[in-house]
Design a protein around this motif. Structure first.
Motif, mmCIF file in Angstrom:
data_model
loop_
_atom_site.group_PDB
_atom_site.id
_atom_site.type_symbol
_atom_site.label_atom_id
_atom_site.label_comp_id
_atom_site.label_asym_id
_atom_site.label_seq_id
_atom_site.Cartn_x
_atom_site.Cartn_y
_atom_site.Cartn_z
ATOM 1 N N VAL A 1 -8.806 -17.095 3.579
ATOM 2 C CA VAL A 1 -9.577 -16.973 2.338
ATOM 3 C C VAL A 1 -10.382 -15.685 2.337
ATOM 4 N N GLN A 2 -11.002 -15.373 3.465
ATOM 5 C CA GLN A 2 -11.795 -14.151 3.531
ATOM 6 C C GLN A 2 -10.919 -12.910 3.356
ATOM 7 N N ARG A 3 -9.735 -12.910 3.958
ATOM 8 C CA ARG A 3 -8.855 -11.748 3.810
ATOM 9 C C ARG A 3 -8.356 -11.623 2.378
ATOM 10 N N ALA A 4 -8.212 -12.778 1.690
ATOM 11 C CA ALA A 4 -7.798 -12.719 0.291
ATOM 12 C C ALA A 4 -8.935 -12.215 -0.595
ATOM 13 N N VAL A 5 -10.168 -12.689 -0.310
ATOM 14 C CA VAL A 5 -11.318 -12.276 -1.119
ATOM 15 C C VAL A 5 -11.790 -10.885 -0.720
ATOM 16 N N LEU A 6 -11.834 -10.627 0.584
ATOM 17 C CA LEU A 6 -12.351 -9.356 1.096
ATOM 18 C C LEU A 6 -11.291 -8.695 1.973
ATOM 19 N N PRO A 7 -10.280 -8.078 1.376
ATOM 20 C CA PRO A 7 -9.239 -7.426 2.188
ATOM 21 C C PRO A 7 -9.780 -6.183 2.879
ATOM 22 N N ASP A 8 -9.096 -5.793 3.931
ATOM 23 C CA ASP A 8 -9.491 -4.584 4.651
ATOM 24 C C ASP A 8 -9.314 -3.364 3.747
ATOM 25 N N PRO A 9 -10.252 -2.424 3.784
ATOM 26 C CA PRO A 9 -10.115 -1.227 2.951
ATOM 27 C C PRO A 9 -8.994 -0.341 3.476
ATOM 28 N N PRO A 10 -8.501 0.574 2.644
ATOM 29 C CA PRO A 10 -7.442 1.486 3.105
ATOM 30 C C PRO A 10 -7.971 2.416 4.191
ATOM 31 N N ARG A 11 -7.080 2.863 5.053
ATOM 32 C CA ARG A 11 -7.480 3.771 6.128
ATOM 33 C C ARG A 11 -7.804 5.155 5.595
ATOM 34 N N GLU A 12 -7.193 5.520 4.474
ATOM 35 C CA GLU A 12 -7.444 6.821 3.853
ATOM 36 C C GLU A 12 -7.556 6.627 2.351
ATOM 37 N N ALA A 13 -8.449 7.404 1.743
ATOM 38 C CA ALA A 13 -8.624 7.367 0.298
ATOM 39 C C ALA A 13 -8.989 8.768 -0.162
ATOM 40 N N GLY A 14 -8.057 9.436 -0.828
ATOM 41 C CA GLY A 14 -8.314 10.803 -1.260
ATOM 42 C C GLY A 14 -8.621 11.701 -0.077
ATOM 43 N N PRO A 15 -9.734 12.433 -0.126
ATOM 44 C CA PRO A 15 -10.085 13.329 0.983
ATOM 45 C C PRO A 15 -10.844 12.624 2.102
ATOM 46 N N LEU A 16 -10.903 11.294 2.080
ATOM 47 C CA LEU A 16 -11.753 10.549 2.995
ATOM 48 C C LEU A 16 -10.936 9.718 3.978
ATOM 49 N N ARG B 1 -12.572 14.420 5.560
ATOM 50 C CA ARG B 1 -11.708 15.061 6.545
ATOM 51 C C ARG B 1 -11.866 16.578 6.480
ATOM 52 N N ARG B 2 -11.813 17.185 7.648
ATOM 53 C CA ARG B 2 -11.908 18.648 7.712
ATOM 54 C C ARG B 2 -10.592 19.259 7.246
ATOM 55 N N PRO B 3 -10.652 20.378 6.554
ATOM 56 C CA PRO B 3 -9.398 21.037 6.136
ATOM 57 C C PRO B 3 -8.627 21.523 7.352
#
Length: 353
Positions: free
Chosen positions: A106-121, A347-349
């Motif tokens: 239930v917790q994983r359905a309600v609160l899934p893990d965030p993505p490892r990368e998002a845009g420049p982050l 992330r550093r260029p």
């Protein structure tokens, strides 16, 4: 070990203690301890061995047949009860494991893990429940790429249990939906506020001002240089760069989400704090499980003043892990509240060839 010690002590008392004092209580305790601590087969073996030992000791002492059978009946009856207790403990353990698995799902359905990368982050998160057997709480976080940049939220619903999980579900659902369309971070917070207020209104005839949700909403521009923050009554985040922690206090305090006072706090009055996010810098967002963690003397934890945190971290996972361990050290492993940690690192260029 306890079952073996009880068995040995019972035999020694039967053989060497004065006649009025026998080791029967300790002999009977051995199967009971085994039933509560060992597997069913091991407990059955202890019961059988104890019955044989009881008969052998009575024969050695030359006791008549009646006391011998009485002792055997006592040991055998307690052994049967011990085996029944063993089966009950095993069944309850299976039920508890199933309930924990369901709670985790239930917790994983309600609160899934965030993505490892998002845009420049690069993104990392951690969640520590106040109780070891608890899997669901009122802390939550979301990171999502949108046409306006990377948007994120970390929040804490007041309360525990099913009501808190329901509020978390509403907040996450409203954020994910509105983050794609709200033109500004302030408008996004306002729409999440309205969703929580509507959910609170449906739960009863009167909107409760106690069922609020504190939150920090953040937005990182597409290139990763500009960081915008809106704090709705939540512990302030931290900017971590080159081993230094800077607390990003809001320009003006704001009401939490879901209070139901959106009509008297228009969106235009909510300030947006804008800071620069250098390459390699991290935004650290936490819930009050971190900022209100106390040591034995009652002193609150502060990552800014902690000497163990002022170092360079190779990635956001290292920062989450170090902060979690530092809070555990500060509280000596005793958490009074759930603790959620969200870290995004620009992330550093890549270096030129």
């Amino acid at each position: 070990m306890l079952a073996a010690l009880a068995l040995v002590a019972g035999v020694l008392l039967d053989l060497f203690a004065p006649q009025p004092y026998t080791g029967l209580p300790l002999l009977a305790a051995a199967p009971l301890v085994a039933g509560a601590t060992l597997s069913f087969r091991s407990a059955l073996a202890v019961v059988c061995v104890t019955c044989v030992v009881s008969v052998a000791v009575d024969i050695e002492r030359g006791r008549p047949a009646t006391p011998l059978f009485v002792d055997l009946a006592v040991v055998g009856l307690i052994g049967v009860l011990a085996l029944a207790v063993n089966r009950l403990i095993v069944r309850q353990g299976r039920d508890l494991a199933l309930a924990r698995d369901v709670a985790e799902a239930v917790q994983r359905a309600v609160l899934p893990d965030p993505p490892r990368e998002a845009g420049p982050l690069a993104v990392a998160a951690g969640y520590t429940a106040a109780q070891a057997e608890a899997r669901i709480g009122g802390d939550f976080f979301v990171v999502q790429e949108t046409p306006y940049g990377v948007r994120m939220i970390i929040g804490d619903v007041r309360g525990k249990g099913i009501a808190a999980v329901a509020a978390v579900s509403v907040a996450i659902g409203a954020f994910r939906q509105e983050a794609e369309y709200a033109p500004t971070l302030v408008a996004l917070g306002q729409r999440v506020d309205e969703a929580l207020a509507r959910a609170a209104a449906r739960s009863g005839p009167v909107i409760s001002t106690e069922g609020f949700t504190t939150a920090v909403l953040a937005e990182v521009s597409a290139e990763g240089e500009v960081l915008s923050l809106v704090n709705r009554g939540h512990p302030p985040p931290y900017l971590v760069h080159d081993g230094q922690f800077v607390r990003l206090d809001p320009t003006a305090p704001q009401l939490p989400l879901g209070v139901g006072l959106g009509d008297i706090t228009p969106a235009v009055s909510v300030p947006v704090d804008v800071v620069r996010l250098p390459p390699g810098a991290s935004l650290l967002l936490v819930t009050d499980g971190v900022t209100e963690a106390r040591d034995k003397r009652g002193t609150f934890y502060d990552p800014v003043s902690s000497g163990r945190m002022h170092r360079r971290f190779r990635d956001p996972d290292a920062l989450v892990d170090a902060l979690t361990k530092d809070v555990d050290r500060w509280t000596e492993g005793e958490h009074e509240d759930d603790m959620a940690i969200l870290v995004v690192t620009r992330r550093r260029p890549p270096r030129a060839a």
